[in-house]
Design a protein around this motif. Structure first.
Motif, PDB file in Angstrom:
ATOM      1  N   TYR A 119       0.848  -1.186   0.000  1.00  0.00           N
ATOM      2  CA  TYR A 119       0.000   0.000   0.000  1.00  0.00           C
ATOM      3  C   TYR A 119       0.886   1.239   0.000  1.00  0.00           C
ATOM      4  N   ILE A 120       0.448   2.254  -0.703  1.00  0.00           N
ATOM      5  CA  ILE A 120       1.273   3.458  -0.871  1.00  0.00           C
ATOM      6  C   ILE A 120       1.582   4.155   0.450  1.00  0.00           C
ATOM      7  N   ASN A 121       0.796   3.861   1.501  1.00  0.00           N
ATOM      8  CA  ASN A 121       1.033   4.447   2.824  1.00  0.00           C
ATOM      9  C   ASN A 121       2.220   3.764   3.497  1.00  0.00           C
ATOM     10  N   CYS A 122       3.403   3.987   2.949  1.00  0.00           N
ATOM     11  CA  CYS A 122       4.623   3.387   3.494  1.00  0.00           C
ATOM     12  C   CYS A 122       5.799   4.294   3.144  1.00  0.00           C
ATOM     13  N   SER A 123       6.946   4.006   3.730  1.00  0.00           N
ATOM     14  CA  SER A 123       8.129   4.838   3.515  1.00  0.00           C
ATOM     15  C   SER A 123       8.724   4.606   2.132  1.00  0.00           C
ATOM     16  N   THR A 124       9.587   5.501   1.717  1.00  0.00           N
ATOM     17  CA  THR A 124      10.310   5.332   0.454  1.00  0.00           C
ATOM     18  C   THR A 124      11.141   4.065   0.482  1.00  0.00           C
ATOM     19  N   GLU A 125      11.742   3.766   1.636  1.00  0.00           N
ATOM     20  CA  GLU A 125      12.574   2.570   1.760  1.00  0.00           C
ATOM     21  C   GLU A 125      11.755   1.303   1.550  1.00  0.00           C
ATOM     22  N   VAL A 126      10.529   1.269   2.090  1.00  0.00           N
ATOM     23  CA  VAL A 126       9.665   0.096   1.898  1.00  0.00           C
ATOM     24  C   VAL A 126       9.180   0.014   0.458  1.00  0.00           C
ATOM     25  N   LYS A 127       8.909   1.157  -0.153  1.00  0.00           N
ATOM     26  CA  LYS A 127       8.555   1.140  -1.586  1.00  0.00           C
ATOM     27  C   LYS A 127       9.678   0.508  -2.398  1.00  0.00           C
ATOM     28  N   ALA A 128      10.924   0.820  -2.036  1.00  0.00           N
ATOM     29  CA  ALA A 128      12.071   0.283  -2.761  1.00  0.00           C
ATOM     30  C   ALA A 128      12.227  -1.224  -2.552  1.00  0.00           C
ATOM     31  N   LEU A 129      11.659  -1.744  -1.478  1.00  0.00           N
ATOM     32  CA  LEU A 129      11.720  -3.180  -1.181  1.00  0.00           C
ATOM     33  C   LEU A 129      10.519  -3.929  -1.752  1.00  0.00           C
ATOM     34  N   SER A 130       9.618  -3.219  -2.408  1.00  0.00           N
ATOM     35  CA  SER A 130       8.361  -3.800  -2.874  1.00  0.00           C
ATOM     36  C   SER A 130       8.392  -4.069  -4.375  1.00  0.00           C
ATOM     37  N   ASP A 131       7.499  -4.956  -4.811  1.00  0.00           N
ATOM     38  CA  ASP A 131       7.386  -5.246  -6.240  1.00  0.00           C
ATOM     39  C   ASP A 131       6.401  -4.310  -6.923  1.00  0.00           C
ATOM     40  N   ILE A 132       5.244  -4.123  -6.291  1.00  0.00           N
ATOM     41  CA  ILE A 132       4.204  -3.273  -6.880  1.00  0.00           C
ATOM     42  C   ILE A 132       3.563  -2.468  -5.761  1.00  0.00           C
ATOM     43  N   ILE A 133       3.467  -1.165  -5.930  1.00  0.00           N
ATOM     44  CA  ILE A 133       2.719  -0.325  -4.999  1.00  0.00           C
ATOM     45  C   ILE A 133       1.249  -0.359  -5.425  1.00  0.00           C
ATOM     46  N   ASP A 149      -1.716 -18.657  -8.782  1.00  0.00           N
ATOM     47  CA  ASP A 149      -0.718 -19.487  -8.109  1.00  0.00           C
ATOM     48  C   ASP A 149       0.468 -18.671  -7.591  1.00  0.00           C
ATOM     49  N   GLN A 150       0.452 -17.354  -7.834  1.00  0.00           N
ATOM     50  CA  GLN A 150       1.526 -16.502  -7.322  1.00  0.00           C
ATOM     51  C   GLN A 150       1.197 -16.075  -5.891  1.00  0.00           C
ATOM     52  N   LYS A 151       2.076 -16.400  -4.953  1.00  0.00           N
ATOM     53  CA  LYS A 151       1.863 -16.045  -3.555  1.00  0.00           C
ATOM     54  C   LYS A 151       2.138 -14.560  -3.350  1.00  0.00           C
ATOM     55  N   ILE A 152       1.374 -13.963  -2.435  1.00  0.00           N
ATOM     56  CA  ILE A 152       1.400 -12.509  -2.258  1.00  0.00           C
ATOM     57  C   ILE A 152       1.626 -12.135  -0.799  1.00  0.00           C
ATOM     58  N   ILE A 153       2.513 -11.190  -0.594  1.00  0.00           N
ATOM     59  CA  ILE A 153       2.608 -10.454   0.676  1.00  0.00           C
ATOM     60  C   ILE A 153       1.868  -9.140   0.466  1.00  0.00           C
ATOM     61  N   PHE A 154       0.966  -8.794   1.375  1.00  0.00           N
ATOM     62  CA  PHE A 154       0.267  -7.514   1.297  1.00  0.00           C
ATOM     63  C   PHE A 154       0.539  -6.735   2.584  1.00  0.00           C
ATOM     64  N   ALA A 305      12.550   2.998  -5.576  1.00  0.00           N
ATOM     65  CA  ALA A 305      11.166   3.166  -5.142  1.00  0.00           C
ATOM     66  C   ALA A 305      10.256   3.469  -6.325  1.00  0.00           C
ATOM     67  N   LYS A 306      10.781   4.226  -7.280  1.00  0.00           N
ATOM     68  CA  LYS A 306       9.980   4.592  -8.452  1.00  0.00           C
ATOM     69  C   LYS A 306       9.619   3.373  -9.288  1.00  0.00           C
ATOM     70  N   GLN A 307      10.439   2.341  -9.277  1.00  0.00           N
ATOM     71  CA  GLN A 307      10.148   1.136 -10.053  1.00  0.00           C
ATOM     72  C   GLN A 307       8.818   0.508  -9.624  1.00  0.00           C
ATOM     73  N   SER A 308       8.593   0.443  -8.306  1.00  0.00           N
ATOM     74  CA  SER A 308       7.350  -0.178  -7.826  1.00  0.00           C
ATOM     75  C   SER A 308       6.140   0.713  -8.107  1.00  0.00           C
ATOM     76  N   LEU A 309       6.337   2.027  -8.099  1.00  0.00           N
ATOM     77  CA  LEU A 309       5.258   2.950  -8.474  1.00  0.00           C
ATOM     78  C   LEU A 309       4.961   2.854  -9.971  1.00  0.00           C
ATOM     79  N   ASP A 310       6.022   2.786 -10.784  1.00  0.00           N
ATOM     80  CA  ASP A 310       5.837   2.669 -12.224  1.00  0.00           C
ATOM     81  C   ASP A 310       5.100   1.376 -12.584  1.00  0.00           C
ATOM     82  N   ARG A 311       5.409   0.307 -11.857  1.00  0.00           N
ATOM     83  CA  ARG A 311       4.749  -0.965 -12.129  1.00  0.00           C
ATOM     84  C   ARG A 311       3.246  -0.855 -11.868  1.00  0.00           C
ATOM     85  N   MET A 312       2.879  -0.157 -10.809  1.00  0.00           N
ATOM     86  CA  MET A 312       1.462   0.055 -10.533  1.00  0.00           C
ATOM     87  C   MET A 312       0.810   0.842 -11.667  1.00  0.00           C
ATOM     88  N   LEU A 313       1.466   1.911 -12.099  1.00  0.00           N
ATOM     89  CA  LEU A 313       0.882   2.754 -13.137  1.00  0.00           C
ATOM     90  C   LEU A 313       0.755   1.999 -14.456  1.00  0.00           C
TER      91      LEU A 313
END
Length: 328
Positions: A119-133, A149-154, A305-313
């Motif tokens: 979820y976008i309500n997180c730090s820049t550092e966590v965004k950088a550790l994420s796959d998709i915001i 079949d893809q397992k998800i952390i939310f 961090a922008k990579q995970s935001l770009d993936r969402m967009l």
């Protein structure tokens, strides 16, 4: 007049903010959870991500973000060439605080076969550790595109995550964070309010716990709730999110009645976001005058961090910020 001098007040303060906005070529952004005064003087009012996207499209040199820190960080991620200021750097977020980057990194390493939807309500550092915001308006669209079949952390909001898990019938590993504002709503008090206003629909944000969501006629993002407010039948709507959003509803539909869902004390006082409330007109004036406090992000971290935001967009750009309001 500088920030060291006595501050202007009243109409003089509003005029001084407007003068500084023009002098600094600044754009003022206000989240829906800001006070009515701040919303009314902003260039744009809306959800956090769409505000950052709109600011990036302008030729402003300065972004003054009246919201919380993760929102201003997102604006800087998308507009690295612009100066981004936040009226009060202590304006944080309980969801961001619940998810320290080092703990999130360790959690991810324990589950290497999971992708992280964050979820976008997180730090820049966590965004950088994420796959998709994800945002509350884009989460459904994004989850629907992920193979079953893809397992998800939310993370970090377990209520939003559990709502999506129930809706899609998918098991997800949920980070145990909550929004202190939405957690404060009381099912008992909500039922009392519904009894006082029979037939009045309830619009709730998915950050609310299941005991609130299950009584809602509409569940959606702040922008989605605003859209529902403009289309529901009847004359009264009960709103289960931060009550400052009601200002936009009353402006658009003054003939209708909008009631904030109560907290455990039977009123809405505990549902006002204490972090959003740290921003004031006086602090906005000071930050435009001094261009401090300023958001700074190391470039390598920003790009990651922008990579995970770009993936969402890429996956859900059409869902972002529907219903946000810009000045005509």
């Amino acid at each position: 007049m500088t920030a060291e001098n006595s501050l202007p007040t009243g109409e003089d303060l509003l005029a001084a903010i407007d003068r500084l906005r023009k002098e600094k070529n600044a754009i003022i952004l206000a989240h829906y959870y800001q006070t009515a005064q701040i919303q009314d003087l902003a260039d744009f009012v809306g959800d956090s991500l769409e505000l950052s996207r709109k600011a990036a499209e302008t030729d402003a040199d300065v972004i003054a973000f009246c919201g919380v820190k993760f929102m201003a960080d997102t604006a800087k991620i998308l507009s690295p060439e612009k100066i981004v200021v936040l009226p009060d750097m202590d304006a944080g977020c309980s969801l961001e605080d619940s998810c320290p980057p080092e703990k999130f990194k360790a959690f991810r390493e324990k589950h290497p076969d999971h992708i992280a939807l964050t979820y976008i309500n997180c730090s820049t550092e966590v965004k950088a550790l994420s796959d998709i915001i994800v945002t509350s308006s884009s989460a459904e669209t994004i989850i629907s595109q992920i193979p079953e079949d893809q397992k998800i952390i939310f993370g970090p909001d377990r209520h939003l995550g559990s709502y999506m898990s129930r809706k899609f019938g998918r098991e997800m590993l949920l980070w145990p964070g909550v929004c202190i504002v939405h957690e404060a709503f009381s099912e008992t008090e909500l039922l009392k309010l519904k009894a006082q206003h029979p037939g009045a629909p309830v619009a709730a944000h998915p950050e609310c716990p299941p005991t609130i969501v299950e009584h809602a006629d509409y569940v959606g993002s702040t922008s989605g709730i605003l859209q529902f407010a403009q289309t529901f039948e009847g004359d009264t709507l009960i709103v289960a999110t931060e009550p400052h959003i009601i200002h936009q509803m009353e402006k658009a539909l003054p003939e209708k009645n909008f009631i904030g869902a109560p907290g455990a004390d039977g009123n809405c006082s505990c549902n006002i976001c204490p972090y959003m409330a740290l921003n004031t007109l006086e602090k906005l004036y000071k930050c435009l005058d001094t261009l401090e406090p300023r958001i700074e992000i190391e470039e390598g971290l920003r790009l990651k961090a922008k990579q995970s935001l770009d993936r969402m967009l890429e996956m859900a750009s059409g869902t972002i910020g529907k219903g946000d309001l810009g000045k005509v």
